[in-house]
Design an enzyme around this catalytic site. Structure first.
Site, PDB file in Angstrom:
ATOM      1  CG  HIS A   1     -49.550 -58.098 -24.150  1.00  0.00           C
ATOM      2  ND1 HIS A   1     -49.674 -56.839 -24.898  1.00  0.00           N
ATOM      3  CD2 HIS A   1     -48.335 -58.024 -23.171  1.00  0.00           C
ATOM      4  CE1 HIS A   1     -48.480 -56.188 -24.561  1.00  0.00           C
ATOM      5  NE2 HIS A   1     -47.870 -56.675 -23.682  1.00  0.00           N
TER       6      HIS A   1
ATOM      7  CG  HIS B   1     -43.844 -57.842 -25.600  1.00  0.00           C
ATOM      8  ND1 HIS B   1     -42.980 -58.068 -24.523  1.00  0.00           N
ATOM      9  CD2 HIS B   1     -44.741 -57.071 -25.279  1.00  0.00           C
ATOM     10  CE1 HIS B   1     -43.274 -57.266 -23.626  1.00  0.00           C
ATOM     11  NE2 HIS B   1     -44.669 -56.663 -24.137  1.00  0.00           N
TER      12      HIS B   1
ATOM     13  CD  GLU C   1     -44.696 -53.774 -26.436  1.00  0.00           C
ATOM     14  OE1 GLU C   1     -45.816 -53.939 -26.330  1.00  0.00           O
ATOM     15  OE2 GLU C   1     -44.005 -53.058 -25.367  1.00  0.00           O
TER      16      GLU C   1
END
Ligand code: BGC
Length: 349
Positions: free
Chosen positions: A106, A180, A314
């Site tokens: 991420h 997210h 996502e």
């Protein structure tokens, strides 16, 4: 008339983090902070017209900075895992921070979710909108090139929350943005999401190794717990997923639609509230993550969040795509514009 307002949410080293409220005519409301473009709350009606906040989150900046498992955030430059945090571009090797087991996850130690974005609220037709922009310097988190990113949120009159991302760069680099939010359509403080039913428009998924890195193969969902081609109660195979696969569902699905085409990716339905959410995207993959690693987090309104109390859907390129030649490439070159649209569209049944 749609409405946009803003107020201070908190301060980081003297810099103000604003909270923007987007509201439509029918009473739906999205609250977004300029830290990470984080969606901190989303109020949508149930089948009786009652509004509840259906995303997990905190009511203070402190927790977003210290303990957030990416609640509601926009993720970049590269969402999901990169094996060893390593990749090679134009003959040069890059090493990212290894912040998740042996992998990069991420965007790094301080991904886009930790940056304060510039913001501009506006209305467009019957939508309330917020444009967020951020310039990521050359070398930030060891990614090459300066990158200009934009995320435009629109809350439409028909209870759709859209996010339109754009990115460009001045050197060859990689990009894979996603959103997210952890949804619980019964209300953020409603415990496990096992009674939600989920349909994913995917005949295949990408099996992973023990470090959650895809092995490169696209495998049919037929006869596996990943078969969500027909709507299925999440609880049905959740325990099995938890036992066999790293604490539960945390997998990338190969969407059936053509790679760059915008289309339906997934639908979720929660029977008690009657709320339904359809997810649309122009990306090739969808990560379904069932909040496996959320543990005793104190949330909004005195809530406590525990494993499987929300679900993330996502849209993105496949995990570790930069190191997997048969996956759609996340490489972005100067002069190109990365465009990624997501819609979370709400209704009741
Ligand atoms: C990943 C999970 C990770 C989580 C962090 C998800 O997108 O798939 O493996 O633990 O993000 O909150």
């Amino acid at each position: 008339m749609p409405q946009v307002s803003s107020k201070e949410f908190g301060k980081i080293e003297g810099k103000t983090v604003e909270l923007y409220t987007l509201a439509n005519d029918s009473g739906a409301k999205a609250e977004i902070i300029t830290l990470g473009g984080t969606l901190v709350s989303l109020y949508m009606p149930d089948k009786n017209g009652k509004f509840n906040d259906i995303v997990l989150g905190f009511d203070n900046l402190e927790q977003y900075l210290k303990e957030s498992p990416y609640f509601g955030a926009n993720i970049g430059r590269a969402a999901n895992r990169i094996a060893g945090g390593r990749f090679t571009l134009e003959g040069k090797e890059y090493q990212l921070a290894v912040n998740n087991g042996p992998n990069a996850l991420h965007g790094g130690e301080e991904g886009f979710n930790m940056k304060i974005w510039d913001a501009e609220g506006f209305t467009s037709g019957d939508s309330a909108c917020l444009k967020l922009t951020y310039t990521s310097p050359d070398g930030e988190e060891n990614y090459p090139g300066e990158m200009n990113v934009e995320a435009v949120y629109s809350l439409t009159a028909s209870n759709e929350l859209k996010i339109d991302f754009k990115a460009s760069c001045d050197k060859t680099t990689i990009v894979n943005l996603t959103h997210h939010s952890y949804f619980n359509l019964a209300g953020h403080n409603s415990g496990k999401i096992y009674d939600h039913s989920l349909k994913i428009e995917a005949d295949q998924y990408t099996p992973v190794d023990e470090n959650l890195i895809p092995i490169g193969e696209l495998k049919s969902v037929e006869g596996t717990i990943f078969d969500f081609r027909k709507a299925k109660r999440i609880g049905e195979d959740a325990e099995k997923a938890a036992k066999d696969y790293t604490s539960g569902f945390d997998h990338n699905f190969v969407l059936n639609k053509p790679e760059n085409q915008y289309g339906l990716a997934a639908s979720v339905y929660e029977p008690k509230s009657g709320r339904k959410m359809d997810v649309y995207t122009n990306q090739p993959g969808l990560q379904f993550y069932a909040a496996n690693f959320v543990e005793n987090l104190k949330g909004k309104d005195g809530a406590f969040y525990n494993p499987h109390c929300g679900l993330c859907l996502e849209p993105q390129k496949f995990p570790n795509a930069v190191n997997t030649p048969n996956f759609a490439s996340p490489v972005l070159k100067p002069g190109e514009v990365y465009k990624h649209s997501i819609s979370y569209s709400f209704s009741t049944e």
